[in-house]
Design an enzyme around this catalytic site. Structure first.
Site, PDB file in Angstrom:
ATOM      1  N   GLY A 192       0.795  -1.211   0.000  1.00  0.00           N
ATOM      2  CA  GLY A 192       0.000   0.000   0.000  1.00  0.00           C
ATOM      3  C   GLY A 192       0.833   1.268   0.000  1.00  0.00           C
ATOM      4  CB  SER A 193      -0.172   4.701   0.998  1.00  0.00           C
ATOM      5  OG  SER A 193      -1.405   4.638   0.327  1.00  0.00           O
ATOM      6  CB  ALA A 194       4.285   1.881   3.363  1.00  0.00           C
TER       7      ALA A 194
END
Length: 670
Positions: free
Chosen positions: A364-366
């Protein structure tokens, strides 16, 4: 003729008698090798993590040309003094023992049908065929061995399986002082038998990182089949105990040491007449790890506590568990690795630190820090001009692609704000610029066909999607999604997903390498677990250092300091920003302050017991990458909680907060 015969005998006696006598008394010299204690493993503070417990043992060294009947005799003598635990034996094992008794083979052969001994012409069958028929005959008649006989057959199997002039352990557990004494008193009637010692691995600090350390084979297992030829070429014996996985395997040549050598004289009867130690061997070297065992336990505890909370909340029905890795971003030294493996079928958990390097997840957005820096390096934005419209993407035939916050919350934003509030729309806009996309909402989108390789190329520079090179066997690489669909069309929607971390999957060690690269100014460091290798003195204590690991720079990422400052400030704001949608505020009270980036990805649970399920349940994977202190980072971390049944980014943040608190306290930075 008689006179000639007498003359010839006299001639042989006088002229060649000495030669023949010497031949009878002839001895051959050969070298036998012996194992040495395996090296030990210590944590970064010198605490013993893996050692050796020494136990008395009864050993057997097999002479050249020894017969089965000889072994049978030794077995029956030895079992008068030593209790041997019976093992599961095959019919062949039992038959071999029975047929080795003096005169037994001839007796069985005589009882067999004639056709089992001779062919149709009356000629004797080969010895091998006859022996196999003897075994078949015994099986047919039934082999009923008592418990005592089964113990003897077990011992016979071990001794028979030994290679010529090799030493095997017959009993190395629960050996009593009485057994040792009685065997020692009767060694003269037990050729090849000795009283020695053997070792077993022990873990004084517990087994919280046992999965990282790996295992050692037993004498019965010996060398793994897939490495047999290679290790034999390096001087190993087939029954040597060797590292079979992870650190024990990766550092096998260090830990195993150098075998002792004994010169042995073999007489004409193939018996050992004399032996002399010519080299005492070198005990295995010791490994000093980068991990502090006390900190490791705290990290494992923080992770386990939060996973238990997730279980109590009822959202781990499909969860794989949770994982965390902590490292020094300046050097790549691993400070802690921990994992909780969850079985969705049973709900049972187990420690699984190794999952950090061999399990992959869509994070995800990490990963958005790499997306932004890639766009800066590509030139589609600059540190002083990074504002983009914050609009959702409408592709034909698919759901809207947007951020977690409502459409219209922001009209536009710069890169720092996009990292603070984790804008998917901003990242998609960057990818579209890099791909020279042509977009008509709800109608079409076209992109340059190299968009996947371009995005991944930038990600790879940080370590995302490539193996990190960590000094432990078993590392897997990330998994790339397909570039084109079944009709050969470019998957433009998936390229957008890739830009905000919702397509390719990565290992957690890759995520740690990526955030460390941002923390240290752009150097992708090779992670490592072994800080140094140290010799072992004769008394078993640590000796001189043989080598110290030098931090290795794998590559320097090509961004400028101004580029980096954009991403670092964005990650700082993700913790300390005041916007309602700021994503990592649970870490804002830490002192010294830290930077972070959260991640949330949609995923699916695939039941291994129902692989054909066309409608797997949707799940949520939450992740976090972080570094601190912000001004001069000396610790970085990556955390993932995969496949939860409801969205919550709090668990990785709570784990990170506890780890920072413990680390700052232990290092005097609080």
């Amino acid at each position: 003729m008689f006179a000639l015969l007498v003359g010839q005998l006299a001639y042989l006696q006088i002229v060649y008698g000495g030669k023949f006598a010497a031949e009878v008394d002839r001895t051959d010299k050969t070298v036998m090798t012996g194992s040495v204690p395996r090296g030990m493993i210590y944590d970064s503070k010198g605490r013993l993590l893996v050692g050796n417990s020494t136990e008395s043992a009864i050993t057997y060294t097999k002479s050249s040309g020894v017969k089965s009947s000889d072994i049978y005799t030794i077995v029956n003598r030895l079992t008068k003094y030593v209790s041997i635990e019976k093992e599961t034996l095959s019919d062949r094992d039992k038959a071999d023992y029975i047929l080795s008794a003096p005169g037994k083979e001839a007796k069985v052969a005589k009882q067999m049908p004639k056709s089992w001994r001779r062919d149709s012409n009356g000629d004797a069958l080969s010895n091998t065929t006859i022996y196999n028929n003897e075994i078949k005959y015994l099986k047919k008649m039934g082999m009923h061995l008592s418990d005592a006989e089964l113990s003897k057959a077990t011992l016979f199997k071990k001794m028979s399986a030994a290679y010529s002039l090799s030493t095997v352990f017959l009993k190395d557990k629960n050996l009593t002082s009485k057994e040792i004494a009685e065997v020692s008193e009767h060694l003269t009637e037990l050729p090849g038998i000795s009283v020695g010692t053997n070792w077993n691995r022990e873990y004084p600090q517990g087994k919280s990182i046992a999965s990282i350390i790996g295992g050692v084979s037993t004498e019965q297992q010996g060398i793994p089949d897939d490495e047999l030829n290679t290790m034999l070429a390096y001087g190993y014996s087939r029954n040597d105990r060797v590292g079979t996985s992870y650190l024990e395997k990766s550092y096998e040549t260090i830990l195993s040491g150098t075998k002792s050598e004994r010169e042995v004289q073999i007489g004409s009867g193939n018996q050992i007449k004399k032996s002399k130690l010519v080299y005492g061997g070198q005990k295995g070297g010791n490994l000093n790890l980068t991990i502090d065992s006390k900190f490791q336990k705290k990290v494992q505890s923080a992770l386990s506590t939060q996973f238990s909370s997730a279980q109590a909340a009822g959202i781990t029905q499909y969860s794989d568990g949770a994982y965390v890795v902590v490292e020094n971003p300046k050097t790549g030294a691993i400070l802690a690795m921990a994992g909780v493996r969850n079985d969705p079928q049973t709900g049972k958990t187990s420690e699984d630190a190794l999952g950090v390097i061999n399990r992959t997840f869509v994070m995800g957005s990490a990963v958005k820090g790499a997306t932004v820096l890639g766009a800066l390096m590509d030139g589609v934005i600059t540190p002083t001009n990074s504002v983009q419209a914050d609009n959702p993407i409408y592709l034909p035939g698919s759901a809207v692609k947007k951020s977690v916050y409502p459409v219209g919350t922001y009209s536009s934003m710069n890169a720092e704000k996009a990292l603070e509030v984790s804008s998917n729309e901003y990242m998609m806009a960057l990818a579209m610029k890099e791909a020279n996309a042509k977009y008509v909402p709800k109608v079409s989108m076209t992109m340059n066909p190299d968009i996947f390789s371009k995005l991944r190329g930038y990600f790879n520079q940080f370590g995302l999607g490539v193996k990190t090179g960590i000094d432990i066997s078993g590392e897997t690489g990330g998994i790339e999604g397909s570039v084109r669909n079944s009709q050969g069309q470019l998957k433009t929607g998936s390229a957008l997903d890739l830009s905000y971390g919702n397509y390719d999957s990565y290992t957690l060690i890759e995520m740690a390498q990526y955030i460390s690269t941002i923390a240290n100014g752009g150097y992708r460091m090779k992670p490592y677990l072994v800080q140094s290798i140290q010799k072992t003195k004769n008394d078993g204590t640590k000796g001189a250092l043989e080598s110290v690991t030098t931090p290795t720079v794998l590559n320097k990422v090509g961004f400028t300091q101004a580029d980096l400052n954009v991403v670092r400030r964005g990650m700082y704001n993700a913790v300390h920003g005041s916007d309602y949608w700021t994503t990592a505020t649970r870490l804002k009270d830490l002192s010294p302050s830290v930077a972070a980036k959260t991640g949330t990805a949609q995923s699916f649970y695939y039941n291994p017991n129902d692989p054909d399920n066309q409608d797997p349940p949707e799940t949520i994977t939450t992740s976090l990458v972080s570094f601190g202190p912000y001004d001069d980072p000396n610790v970085s971390m990556a955390i993932v909680f995969p496949n939860l049944t409801s969205e919550s980014g709090n668990y990785p943040q709570l784990v990170a907060k506890q780890i920072y608190t413990d680390y700052y306290k232990m290092t005097g930075q609080d």
